[in-house]
Design a protein around this motif. Structure first.
Motif, PDB file in Angstrom:
ATOM      1  N   SER A 146       5.593  29.016  -5.158  1.00 21.79           N
ATOM      2  CA  SER A 146       4.137  29.187  -5.115  1.00 21.79           C
ATOM      3  C   SER A 146       3.500  28.853  -6.457  1.00 21.79           C
ATOM      4  CB  SER A 146       3.785  30.623  -4.708  1.00 21.79           C
ATOM      5  OG  SER A 146       4.093  30.843  -3.354  1.00 21.79           O
ATOM      6  N   LEU A 147       4.179  29.204  -7.551  1.00 18.46           N
ATOM      7  CA  LEU A 147       3.673  28.882  -8.886  1.00 18.46           C
ATOM      8  C   LEU A 147       3.536  27.368  -9.050  1.00 18.46           C
ATOM      9  CD1 LEU A 147       2.899  29.900 -11.757  1.00 18.46           C
ATOM     10  CD2 LEU A 147       5.316  29.673 -12.363  1.00 18.46           C
ATOM     11  N   ASN A 148       4.554  26.630  -8.654  1.00 21.77           N
ATOM     12  CA  ASN A 148       4.502  25.168  -8.747  1.00 21.77           C
ATOM     13  C   ASN A 148       3.406  24.604  -7.844  1.00 21.77           C
ATOM     14  OD1 ASN A 148       6.592  24.921 -10.609  1.00 21.77           O
ATOM     15  ND2 ASN A 148       8.157  24.943  -9.011  1.00 21.77           N
ATOM     16  N   GLU A 149       3.242  25.200  -6.676  1.00 26.67           N
ATOM     17  CA  GLU A 149       2.195  24.773  -5.747  1.00 26.67           C
ATOM     18  C   GLU A 149       0.810  24.954  -6.374  1.00 26.67           C
ATOM     19  OE1 GLU A 149       1.781  25.638  -1.122  1.00 26.67           O
ATOM     20  OE2 GLU A 149       0.972  27.307  -2.310  1.00 26.67           O
ATOM     21  N   MET A 150       0.590  26.084  -7.039  1.00 27.70           N
ATOM     22  CA  MET A 150      -0.698  26.352  -7.678  1.00 27.70           C
ATOM     23  C   MET A 150      -0.953  25.381  -8.830  1.00 27.70           C
ATOM     24  SD  MET A 150      -0.497  30.530  -7.569  1.00 27.70           S
ATOM     25  CE  MET A 150      -2.103  30.912  -8.303  1.00 27.70           C
ATOM     26  N   ILE A 151       0.083  25.075  -9.582  1.00 25.33           N
ATOM     27  CA  ILE A 151      -0.048  24.119 -10.689  1.00 25.33           C
ATOM     28  C   ILE A 151      -0.459  22.743 -10.155  1.00 25.33           C
ATOM     29  CG2 ILE A 151       1.264  22.821 -12.430  1.00 25.33           C
ATOM     30  CD1 ILE A 151       2.890  25.455 -12.868  1.00 25.33           C
ATOM     31  N   LEU A 152       0.205  22.296  -9.106  1.00 21.36           N
ATOM     32  CA  LEU A 152      -0.113  20.989  -8.519  1.00 21.36           C
ATOM     33  C   LEU A 152      -1.532  20.962  -7.951  1.00 21.36           C
ATOM     34  CD1 LEU A 152       3.283  20.165  -6.744  1.00 21.36           C
ATOM     35  CD2 LEU A 152       2.320  19.036  -8.765  1.00 21.36           C
ATOM     36  N   HIS A 153      -1.965  22.097  -7.406  1.00 20.42           N
ATOM     37  CA  HIS A 153      -3.314  22.175  -6.833  1.00 20.42           C
ATOM     38  C   HIS A 153      -4.378  22.022  -7.931  1.00 20.42           C
ATOM     39  CE1 HIS A 153      -6.638  23.355  -4.327  1.00 20.42           C
ATOM     40  NE2 HIS A 153      -6.914  24.368  -5.127  1.00 20.42           N
ATOM     41  N   VAL A 154      -4.232  22.757  -9.014  1.00 20.22           N
ATOM     42  CA  VAL A 154      -5.206  22.666 -10.114  1.00 20.22           C
ATOM     43  C   VAL A 154      -5.165  21.266 -10.736  1.00 20.22           C
ATOM     44  CG1 VAL A 154      -5.838  23.573 -12.391  1.00 20.22           C
ATOM     45  CG2 VAL A 154      -5.162  25.144 -10.566  1.00 20.22           C
ATOM     46  N   LYS A 155      -3.955  20.733 -10.856  1.00 21.68           N
ATOM     47  CA  LYS A 155      -3.816  19.370 -11.394  1.00 21.68           C
ATOM     48  C   LYS A 155      -4.595  18.368 -10.552  1.00 21.68           C
ATOM     49  CE  LYS A 155      -0.286  15.821 -12.225  1.00 21.68           C
ATOM     50  NZ  LYS A 155       1.153  15.488 -12.077  1.00 21.68           N
ATOM     51  N   SER A 156      -4.545  18.498  -9.230  1.00 14.89           N
ATOM     52  CA  SER A 156      -5.242  17.559  -8.344  1.00 14.89           C
ATOM     53  C   SER A 156      -6.756  17.649  -8.527  1.00 14.89           C
ATOM     54  CB  SER A 156      -4.859  17.834  -6.887  1.00 14.89           C
ATOM     55  OG  SER A 156      -5.424  19.053  -6.426  1.00 14.89           O
ATOM     56  N   ILE A 157      -7.267  18.864  -8.769  1.00 13.83           N
ATOM     57  CA  ILE A 157      -8.711  19.022  -8.987  1.00 13.83           C
ATOM     58  C   ILE A 157      -9.129  18.351 -10.291  1.00 13.83           C
ATOM     59  CG2 ILE A 157     -10.603  20.661  -9.315  1.00 13.83           C
ATOM     60  CD1 ILE A 157      -9.077  22.672  -7.620  1.00 13.83           C
ATOM     61  N   LEU A 158      -8.345  18.564 -11.345  1.00 16.04           N
ATOM     62  CA  LEU A 158      -8.672  17.949 -12.638  1.00 16.04           C
ATOM     63  C   LEU A 158      -8.610  16.428 -12.553  1.00 16.04           C
ATOM     64  CD1 LEU A 158      -6.856  20.405 -15.067  1.00 16.04           C
ATOM     65  CD2 LEU A 158      -9.310  20.021 -14.906  1.00 16.04           C
ATOM     66  N   LYS A 159      -7.630  15.905 -11.826  1.00 15.18           N
ATOM     67  CA  LYS A 159      -7.528  14.450 -11.664  1.00 15.18           C
ATOM     68  C   LYS A 159      -8.749  13.904 -10.928  1.00 15.18           C
ATOM     69  CE  LYS A 159      -3.729  12.176 -11.007  1.00 15.18           C
ATOM     70  NZ  LYS A 159      -2.433  11.628 -10.551  1.00 15.18           N
ATOM     71  N   SER A 160      -9.221  14.667  -9.930  1.00  9.12           N
ATOM     72  CA  SER A 160     -10.372  14.193  -9.154  1.00  9.12           C
ATOM     73  C   SER A 160     -11.640  14.145  -9.996  1.00  9.12           C
ATOM     74  CB  SER A 160     -10.588  15.095  -7.937  1.00  9.12           C
ATOM     75  OG  SER A 160     -11.132  16.348  -8.316  1.00  9.12           O
ATOM     76  N   LEU A 161     -11.702  14.959 -11.051  1.00  8.87           N
ATOM     77  CA  LEU A 161     -12.862  14.955 -11.950  1.00  8.87           C
ATOM     78  C   LEU A 161     -12.754  13.874 -13.025  1.00  8.87           C
ATOM     79  CD1 LEU A 161     -13.304  18.808 -12.461  1.00  8.87           C
ATOM     80  CD2 LEU A 161     -14.735  17.306 -11.062  1.00  8.87           C
ATOM     81  N   ASN A 162     -11.598  13.192 -13.039  1.00  6.79           N
ATOM     82  CA  ASN A 162     -11.369  12.092 -13.979  1.00  6.79           C
ATOM     83  C   ASN A 162     -11.481  12.552 -15.440  1.00  6.79           C
ATOM     84  OD1 ASN A 162     -10.658   9.420 -14.452  1.00  6.79           O
ATOM     85  ND2 ASN A 162     -12.791   8.748 -14.623  1.00  6.79           N
ATOM     86  N   LEU A 163     -10.922  13.724 -15.703  1.00  5.78           N
ATOM     87  CA  LEU A 163     -10.918  14.253 -17.065  1.00  5.78           C
ATOM     88  C   LEU A 163      -9.524  14.126 -17.682  1.00  5.78           C
ATOM     89  CD1 LEU A 163     -12.943  17.581 -16.629  1.00  5.78           C
ATOM     90  CD2 LEU A 163     -13.673  15.554 -17.897  1.00  5.78           C
ATOM     91  N   PRO A 164      -9.442  13.816 -18.974  1.00 12.54           N
ATOM     92  CA  PRO A 164      -8.136  13.849 -19.633  1.00 12.54           C
ATOM     93  C   PRO A 164      -7.668  15.300 -19.762  1.00 12.54           C
ATOM     94  CG  PRO A 164      -9.879  13.375 -21.226  1.00 12.54           C
ATOM     95  CD  PRO A 164     -10.519  13.412 -19.880  1.00 12.54           C
ATOM     96  N   PHE A 165      -6.440  15.566 -19.348  1.00 12.39           N
ATOM     97  CA  PHE A 165      -5.953  16.949 -19.380  1.00 12.39           C
ATOM     98  C   PHE A 165      -4.474  16.975 -19.746  1.00 12.39           C
ATOM     99  CE2 PHE A 165      -5.217  15.503 -15.030  1.00 12.39           C
ATOM    100  CZ  PHE A 165      -3.922  15.943 -14.765  1.00 12.39           C
ATOM    101  N   ARG A 166      -4.026  18.136 -20.121  1.00 12.41           N
ATOM    102  CA  ARG A 166      -2.599  18.339 -20.379  1.00 12.41           C
ATOM    103  C   ARG A 166      -2.184  19.714 -19.862  1.00 12.41           C
ATOM    104  NH1 ARG A 166      -2.195  19.038 -27.018  1.00 12.41           N
ATOM    105  NH2 ARG A 166      -3.103  21.133 -27.145  1.00 12.41           N
ATOM    106  N   LEU A 167      -0.892  19.878 -19.647  1.00  8.25           N
ATOM    107  CA  LEU A 167      -0.318  21.125 -19.147  1.00  8.25           C
ATOM    108  C   LEU A 167       0.619  21.688 -20.192  1.00  8.25           C
ATOM    109  CD1 LEU A 167       0.087  23.119 -16.739  1.00  8.25           C
ATOM    110  CD2 LEU A 167       2.003  21.665 -16.032  1.00  8.25           C
ATOM    111  N   VAL A 168       0.435  22.979 -20.503  1.00 11.46           N
ATOM    112  CA  VAL A 168       1.215  23.643 -21.544  1.00 11.46           C
ATOM    113  C   VAL A 168       1.830  24.925 -20.973  1.00 11.46           C
ATOM    114  CG1 VAL A 168       1.060  24.801 -23.797  1.00 11.46           C
ATOM    115  CG2 VAL A 168      -0.277  22.739 -23.372  1.00 11.46           C
TER     116      VAL A 168
END
Length: 420
Positions: free
Chosen positions: A297-319
């Motif tokens: 579930s943790l990995n699922e939540m990470i992928l979900h937030v990542k998809s939202i950030l990608k859709s906004l076309n913002l540069p992002f990183r995961l730490v």
């Protein structure tokens, strides 16, 4: 809160984990175990006194049924009165030691996951283009003045520093982001909740904010209420004292709330504009899972937030956060950060945490396994997403000389594709 049985079985592992957090009260672990032994002894004494009382009651009943003499009954009643006084005294001792034990347990944070390092964060990925073509980019507070989007001075006038007023297209963009995030979460099977912004002490304790973050929360003394620091608190408490079956899980829920924090901020650019506010909006997601499925579930939540950030076309990183940066209830936390082109730094916009069974022990949140055993659930929470810094990054990264462009996914919500 850690279970004492877990502490007893895993003492060395817990001590190593707490060292990762730079937790300096390691002596509490031994104190807890000693107190628990004393509690068991006192509980055993109490149980024996109760047994004696029950035996006397049975004897009195037997004598009455046989119509035997009153002298015997009187003698037994006197013994019963004496035992009740002794039991009351032992019970007071048990309550005192239980209270001391609870206070010490409340000071122990969750044990970090094995992946978590002691003092260094792990950079796991970085995506999105940092727009080097923007010449002399303005920070979001300057863009706000230029295009009349929000006003921190008005917030100060109405309330004080650390508050802001959104207006015009700034207010519409803020509301559009909230609706977009909620829609994305609902499409991913998160059930939406609309919740109170006030909580009682029990709710704050259940999710680990009290006593750990008590001084960072706004307190309404007259009514004994706290303003919520995050939507995680009221939404998790919706499930307090529940027992699920393993087939009911995972539970997935989302909420939009304002959040209130008394954090003492530093000065300068770190707190300028929308960087740090006492009141801010956030869309939250949570999951409640079985013990075996929380990592998935943790990995699922990470992928979900990542998809939202990608859709906004913002540069992002995961730490992945170090032990010293973990929240009190968290076993492992991943932060998403977006890049601020004008401020030339990364801004945290989401924290996604697995709290394992630490919160659910306080929440009394359990599930029945297929074999009939009752186990504590695992709880997870994440921002999807926090609004102020997303707004800041959107404004800064989408600016041109004369306008701010709106990401395509937001246009159906804003009904405009640029601000000028």
């Amino acid at each position: 809160m850690l279970q004492i049985s877990f502490i007893r079985r895993n003492k060395e592992k817990i001590l190593l984990g707490l060292e990762k957090r730079n937790f300096h009260k390691l002596y509490l672990i031994n104190e807890i175990l000693i107190l628990d032994e004393k509690k068991k002894i006192i509980q055993n004494i109490l149980n024996k006194k109760l047994e004696k009382e029950n035996l006397i009651s049975k004897k009195i009943g037997k004598i009455l049924s046989l119509h035997n003499n009153d002298y015997q009954i009187q003698s037994l009643k006197e013994k019963s009165v004496f035992l009740k006084k002794e039991r009351k005294s032992v019970n007071i001792r048990l309550e005192k030691i239980s209270e001391i034990l609870k206070k010490k347990l409340n000071q122990i944070p969750n044990v970090p996951d094995e992946k978590v390092k002691k003092d260094s964060n792990d950079l796991l990925l970085q995506e999105g283009e940092i727009h080097s073509s923007i010449v002399d980019p303005l920070p979001h507070w300057e863009l706000s003045k230029k295009f009349c989007l929000f006003d921190s001075n008005l917030g100060t006038k109405i309330c004080g520093s650390g508050f802001s007023v959104y207006m015009g297209k700034g207010a519409k963009l803020q509301r559009s982001l909230i609706q977009y995030f909620l829609d994305q979460n609902i499409q991913a099977s998160y059930k939406e909740y609309n919740l109170p912004y006030l909580i009682n002490e029990k709710s704050g304790y259940a999710t680990g904010q009290i006593p750990d973050k008590e001084n960072q929360m706004y307190f309404i003394e007259k009514d004994n209420f706290y303003l919520i620091p995050t939507g995680e608190v009221p939404i998790m408490n919706c499930y307090r004292d529940k027992i699920f079956t393993d087939l009911d899980l995972p539970i997935k829920a989302t909420t939009y709330t304002s959040c209130f924090r008394r954090e003492a901020g530093s000065y300068g650019s770190k707190v300028r504009g929308l960087n740090r506010l006492h009141q801010f909006d956030k869309v939250e997601i949570i999951q409640i899972t079985t013990q075996n499925s929380s990592s998935f579930s943790l990995n699922e939540m990470i992928l979900h937030v990542k998809s939202i950030l990608k859709s906004l076309n913002l540069p992002f990183r995961l730490v992945r956060l170090s032990g010293s940066d973990l929240g009190f209830s968290s076993s492992i936390t991943y932060d998403f950060e977006v890049y601020s082109i004008a401020q030339k730094k990364w801004l945290e916009v989401s924290s996604i945490s697995n709290c394992t069974n630490f919160q659910s022990n306080r929440l009394h949140l359990r599930y029945k396994t297929i074999t009939g055993n009752i186990e504590l659930c695992h709880t997870l929470n994440g921002s999807a997403l926090a609004l102020p810094r997303i707004m800041a990054a959107l404004l800064e990264n989408n600016q041109t000389k004369n306008q701010i462009n709106i990401p395509k996914v937001l246009v159906p919500y804003t009904k405009f594709d640029h601000i000028k």
